[in-house]
Design an enzyme around this catalytic site. Structure first.
Site, short mmCIF file in Angstrom:
data_model
loop_
_atom_site.label_atom_id
_atom_site.label_comp_id
_atom_site.label_asym_id
_atom_site.label_seq_id
_atom_site.Cartn_x
_atom_site.Cartn_y
_atom_site.Cartn_z
N LYS A 78 0.50 -1.71 0.14
CA LYS A 78 0.20 -0.31 -0.40
C LYS A 78 0.54 1.07 0.02
O LYS A 78 0.38 2.59 0.05
CB LYS A 78 -0.32 0.05 1.38
CG LYS A 78 -1.48 -0.63 1.10
CD LYS A 78 -2.96 -0.65 2.13
CE LYS A 78 -4.56 -1.93 1.87
NZ LYS A 78 -3.88 -3.55 2.07
N GLU A 110 -10.02 7.32 3.99
CA GLU A 110 -10.94 6.71 4.66
C GLU A 110 -10.11 5.39 5.30
O GLU A 110 -9.10 4.90 3.76
CB GLU A 110 -12.39 5.76 3.93
CG GLU A 110 -12.07 4.92 2.80
CD GLU A 110 -11.61 4.90 1.98
OE1 GLU A 110 -11.13 6.40 1.22
OE2 GLU A 110 -10.74 4.33 1.39
N SER A 157 1.57 -9.59 -0.95
CA SER A 157 1.70 -8.27 -0.79
C SER A 157 1.83 -8.12 0.65
O SER A 157 2.12 -6.43 0.37
CB SER A 157 -0.19 -7.80 -1.30
OG SER A 157 -0.95 -8.94 -0.41
#
Ligand SMILES: *Cc1c(COP(=O)(O)O)cnc(C)c1O
Length: 393
Positions: free
Chosen positions: A89, A111, A377
């Site tokens: 991310k 968010e 990931s």
């Protein structure tokens, strides 16, 4: 076949910007400016430098020897788990924070559901000394206390969303409302390849560093930048889009995306969007999502918080429809067993999200020389509580 975006902001039938009128100027500013900004030499220089020295890229491409022997193929892991903050991310939030600065924005909003994107956003805001407000459902704030603490420690303000089910979609509504009220000085960082155009395209470009590096690393390892298979898990779809990006036009490379089937695709407790979903509009774009016959969004479920999302990004909806990518469903139990297997066989504890991609290996048959790349990931530290309960550790 064209897998890329067209000049109206669509991937085939999917994408676009389905937003309230009041949000139009903000999204339009981003759409008209972001391509020029990210093409600037000084943008690229700063992005590359932070990726190297802050995130720790390039992330290794690791040949998992024991796993390779077990499955009878050459299994490579793309180690996004080794990035600063423990997942892919950060690739996106680094890109968007530099962009926000170049747009002259002083305030960042985001968010978050499980808190992973909130943490990645708080991280880059601290790095840049920018004000950071993260909207999070009240229920999620309770469930994800360590991530809330991380955000606060890095100076972010965590604002509870108290309407509706008090989870991700309510936090998204609050963030949208904030952006409408603060169009001049605020940039909204969306955390996956979702949302109105240009977000899905922009996020996939920032994440495409994953496949860009993988191609170079495959040449070093195997002499060929085209593996037989590439696998990734899909929540909204950003690590998968980054992992697939530079392979999309290599038609002989099979691309496989693993969705969370939760307790089973037809159990009523899953997040298997492509298996169950229908076309509709979610978070500002036309895509496929899990919905009832009268169009209510179905509450998703997965043991992994990061895959617990009722839709997929519009480019995934397109890649699914034209069958460029095969979408498979992996249950909680299959993902948990795959986590344990990787821990025991390679000494790597994966995020439960990533383990959904690993679990698919169990269902495939390989030829001996097949080259397989799995996107790892994220790392499993954040999931330790879940592992302890599930395996009675
Ligand atoms: C958030 C997250 C995901 C799911 O998000 P995508 O946008 O689908 O990549 C997957 N793995 C990890 C480790 C995550 O934190």
């Amino acid at each position: 076949m064209n897998y890329r975006i067209d000049d109206r902001g669509y991937y085939g039938d999917f994408g676009g910007a389905y937003i309230p009128e009041m949000l139009y100027p903000n999204v339009e500013e981003l759409r008209t400016k972001y391509l020029d900004i990210i093409a600037l030499p000084e943008f690229k220089a700063e992005f590359d430098s932070l990726m190297k020295d802050y995130v720790g890229r390039p992330s290794p491409l690791f040949l998992a020897q024991r796993l390779s022997e077990k499955y009878g193929a050459q299994i490579y892991l793309k180690r996004e788990d080794l990035n600063h903050t423990g997942a892919h991310k950060i690739n996106n939030t680094i890109g968007q924070i530099i962009l926000a600065e170049k747009l002259g924005k002083k305030r960042i909003i985001a968010e978050t559901g499980a808190g992973q994107h909130g943490v990645a956003t708080a991280t880059v805001c601290a790095l840049k000394g920018l004000e950071c407000v993260v909207y999070m459902g009240e229920v999620d704030i309770e469930r994800q206390a360590p991530n809330v603490a991380r955000m606060k420690m890095m100076g972010a303000k965590v604002v509870p969303a108290t309407s509706g089910s008090k989870t991700l979609k309510d936090a998204t509504n609050e963030a949208m409302r904030d952006w409408i009220n603060n169009p001049e000085d605020t940039h909204y960082i969306i955390g996956s390849v979702v949302g109105p155009h240009p977000y899905p395209e922009m996020v996939s470009k920032f994440q495409s560093i994953i496949s860009e590096e993988t191609k170079k690393q495959l040449i070093e390892h195997t002499g060929n930048d085209q593996p037989n298979y590439v696998l990734a898990c899909v929540g909204g779809g950003s690590n998968a889009m980054g992992m697939f990006y530079h392979f999309l036009d290599d038609e002989n490379v099979k691309l496989i995306a693993a969705e969370a089937a939760g307790l089973g695709v037809n159990s009523g407790h899953s997040a298997a969007t492509s298996a169950l979903g229908k076309e509709g509009v979610l978070h500002g774009s036309r895509t496929i999502l899990m919905q009832t016959n009268d169009g209510q969004v179905v509450e998703p479920y997965s043991i992994s918080a990061g895959l617990d999302y009722p839709g997929i990004g519009p480019q995934h909806a397109h890649l699914h429809k034209v069958k460029r990518v095969e979408y498979v469903s992996i249950t909680d139990d299959e993902a948990m067993q795959a986590s344990l297997l990787l821990a025991k066989m390679e000494g790597i504890i994966p995020a439960i999200e990533s383990a959904h991609a690993l679990a698919q290996l169990e269902k495939m048959t390989f030829k001996k020389d097949d080259v397989v790349v799995v996107c790892l990931s994220g790392r499993g530290d954040k999931d330790l509580d879940t592992f302890m309960k599930y395996f009675n550790l």
